[in-house]
Design a protein around this motif. Sequence first.
Motif, PDB file in Angstrom:
ATOM      1  N   SER A   1      -0.603 -60.535 103.131  1.00  0.00           N
ATOM      2  CA  SER A   1       0.406 -60.366 102.354  1.00  0.00           C
ATOM      3  C   SER A   1       0.867 -58.964 102.187  1.00  0.00           C
ATOM      4  O   SER A   1      -0.032 -58.167 102.030  1.00  0.00           O
ATOM      5  N   GLN A   2       2.119 -58.967 101.747  1.00  0.00           N
ATOM      6  CA  GLN A   2       2.645 -57.480 101.635  1.00  0.00           C
ATOM      7  C   GLN A   2       2.064 -56.918 100.284  1.00  0.00           C
ATOM      8  O   GLN A   2       2.290 -55.713  99.987  1.00  0.00           O
ATOM      9  N   ARG A   3       1.547 -57.755  99.346  1.00  0.00           N
ATOM     10  CA  ARG A   3       1.013 -57.376  98.142  1.00  0.00           C
ATOM     11  C   ARG A   3      -0.184 -58.372  97.840  1.00  0.00           C
ATOM     12  O   ARG A   3      -0.207 -59.498  98.213  1.00  0.00           O
ATOM     13  N   PHE A   4      -1.115 -57.702  97.101  1.00  0.00           N
ATOM     14  CA  PHE A   4      -2.304 -58.240  96.801  1.00  0.00           C
ATOM     15  C   PHE A   4      -2.310 -58.782  95.128  1.00  0.00           C
ATOM     16  O   PHE A   4      -1.526 -57.967  94.555  1.00  0.00           O
ATOM     17  N   SER A   5      -3.162 -59.673  94.969  1.00  0.00           N
ATOM     18  CA  SER A   5      -2.943 -60.217  93.565  1.00  0.00           C
ATOM     19  C   SER A   5      -4.531 -59.671  92.873  1.00  0.00           C
ATOM     20  O   SER A   5      -5.437 -59.654  93.290  1.00  0.00           O
ATOM     21  N   ASN A   6      -4.151 -58.779  91.909  1.00  0.00           N
ATOM     22  CA  ASN A   6      -5.318 -58.319  91.161  1.00  0.00           C
ATOM     23  C   ASN A   6      -6.406 -59.322  90.334  1.00  0.00           C
ATOM     24  O   ASN A   6      -5.961 -60.312  89.626  1.00  0.00           O
ATOM     25  N   GLY A   7      -7.731 -59.266  90.745  1.00  0.00           N
ATOM     26  CA  GLY A   7      -8.625 -59.911  90.278  1.00  0.00           C
ATOM     27  C   GLY A   7      -8.815 -61.397  91.033  1.00  0.00           C
ATOM     28  O   GLY A   7      -9.712 -62.201  90.647  1.00  0.00           O
TER      29      GLY A   7
ATOM     30  N   GLN B   1     -12.020 -61.947 102.813  1.00  0.00           N
ATOM     31  CA  GLN B   1     -11.250 -62.015 101.858  1.00  0.00           C
ATOM     32  C   GLN B   1     -11.570 -60.652 100.949  1.00  0.00           C
ATOM     33  O   GLN B   1     -12.690 -60.314 101.092  1.00  0.00           O
ATOM     34  N   LEU B   2     -10.737 -60.013 100.396  1.00  0.00           N
ATOM     35  CA  LEU B   2     -10.780 -58.859  99.431  1.00  0.00           C
ATOM     36  C   LEU B   2     -10.385 -59.188  98.141  1.00  0.00           C
ATOM     37  O   LEU B   2      -9.207 -59.764  97.840  1.00  0.00           O
ATOM     38  N   ARG B   3     -11.068 -58.761  97.112  1.00  0.00           N
ATOM     39  CA  ARG B   3     -10.976 -58.994  95.708  1.00  0.00           C
ATOM     40  C   ARG B   3     -10.882 -57.421  95.143  1.00  0.00           C
ATOM     41  O   ARG B   3     -11.681 -56.819  94.562  1.00  0.00           O
ATOM     42  N   PRO B   4      -9.498 -57.060  94.828  1.00  0.00           N
ATOM     43  CA  PRO B   4      -9.165 -55.853  94.204  1.00  0.00           C
ATOM     44  C   PRO B   4      -9.240 -56.099  92.676  1.00  0.00           C
ATOM     45  O   PRO B   4      -9.110 -57.249  92.207  1.00  0.00           O
ATOM     46  N   THR B   5      -9.683 -54.988  92.036  1.00  0.00           N
ATOM     47  CA  THR B   5     -10.041 -55.102  90.528  1.00  0.00           C
ATOM     48  C   THR B   5      -9.129 -54.074  89.855  1.00  0.00           C
ATOM     49  O   THR B   5      -9.266 -53.844  88.461  1.00  0.00           O
ATOM     50  N   ARG B   6      -8.367 -53.381  90.478  1.00  0.00           N
ATOM     51  CA  ARG B   6      -7.231 -52.212  89.835  1.00  0.00           C
ATOM     52  C   ARG B   6      -6.006 -52.504  90.706  1.00  0.00           C
ATOM     53  O   ARG B   6      -5.849 -52.643  91.689  1.00  0.00           O
ATOM     54  N   ARG B   7      -4.675 -52.249  89.866  1.00  0.00           N
ATOM     55  CA  ARG B   7      -3.544 -52.168  90.430  1.00  0.00           C
ATOM     56  C   ARG B   7      -3.300 -50.753  90.910  1.00  0.00           C
ATOM     57  O   ARG B   7      -4.141 -49.667  90.733  1.00  0.00           O
TER      58      ARG B   7
END
Length: 456
Positions: free
Chosen positions: A62-68, A119-125
């Motif tokens: 996706s062009q943008r990720f969802s935080n958390g 899968q990747l899980r970001p925790t910060r914007r």
Amino acid sequence: MYFRYRFHIVLVAVILMIASGYVYPLMFTIGRICLLLLVVLVAVDMAMLWHKRGIQAFRQMSQRFSNGDDNQVLIRIESNYGFALRVEVIDEIPFVFQRRDICFKAMLRTRGDATVRYQLRPTRRGVYGFGRVRVFASTWLGLVQRRFTCCEPQDVKVYPSYLMLRQYELLAMSNNLTEMGIKRIRRIGHNTDFEQIRDYVAGDDFRTINWRATARRSVALSPRIMVNVYQEERSQQVFSVIDKGRMMQQTFAGMTLLDYAINASLVLSFVAVNKQDRAGLVTFGEQFETFVPASRQAGQMQTIQEALYAETTRFGETDYSALMAGLARRVTHRSLLILYTSFTSMSALRRQLTYLRQLARRHRLLVVFFEDQELRDFASRRPSASRLSGETLSRLSVGSERGSLATYQRVIAEKFLYEQRLIVSTLRQYGIQALLSTPQNLSVDVINRYLEIKSH
């Protein structure tokens, strides 16, 4: 070019054979023949791999990720070789994830393809930079590897949790919000807007009978009982007010309390707009900062999402007087304010109680603050001190120089929990609604409380 482990094993075996020729002369001859054969096989292996550029790889995400949330990344590998290959795929993910397991093995058939998923899980914007995709290919001989560098570096923006928002939207369309923990609220009383008068049907509440309309209908036509029909109050302003002070920088499961509040605000705004209310946004720290006027127009959710994405952290002391002044200038009508903050002690509440009471006089105020899940588990289960994180352990270690450390820590933990319950009761004494929630349950708890407020 990279030599594989099979090459090194064969080379060591050849060296041992040649070395043993000093004892057994025949082994020296056999070793030389094997060495020559190894050189020939390496040359053949290299010719098979280097006669053309036969590997391509494409990163799809996706062009943008969802935080958390878990965001899926796909890597598609295509082969133009006329023989099967073994490949190892390494994706250069952003360093902030600190993962060393993004290395995958796959088998490519003749002019075939394969897809790798992770899968990747970001925790910060913010903006995360991806590097290139490295593909290491080897033939059935398995002596050498050729590295292919694919894909251009690209950046992806991490937004507040829009995947959770999409999940709520799909469940709302199918009327299955109870799967997420959203309660079905039954209206109590009639503090709602009048819609119409209709004939009574079995199951209607007797308290909704309109006796005057029933009398008029009975005189004019055949006797029928008429009832009033009410609909939920609509078009009220709902503002998510987010505290960006230093207390909101506490982390839970890798995410700050500020990010949990941002995700919950986004979902609540979506629910409010779908309930025909007008959703808005306010953020403040040392001063009044972001303000998005309440609206339910088509592009309102995108406006709120962009505003939440741009929020940066603050480590100063929160100024509630600036919040009061900013709201007095910009919000003139009585609205529902959902304030996300963090109170850890009664002294912290008392410093801001005057401002909260003034807000509650002008608006309908719901104060949402966070419960420390780790402290609650520690106080109830009495675990050993080693099971606590360093941040929580340092909070509990104050005043524990004498006696049993575990006993002191448990007593202090219970004191913290007691003060949080005391904060809730104190706010309610002054007519301020309060919600104490854990970070992982924040979105569901806030939506349930909003629906309860709306139904009364």
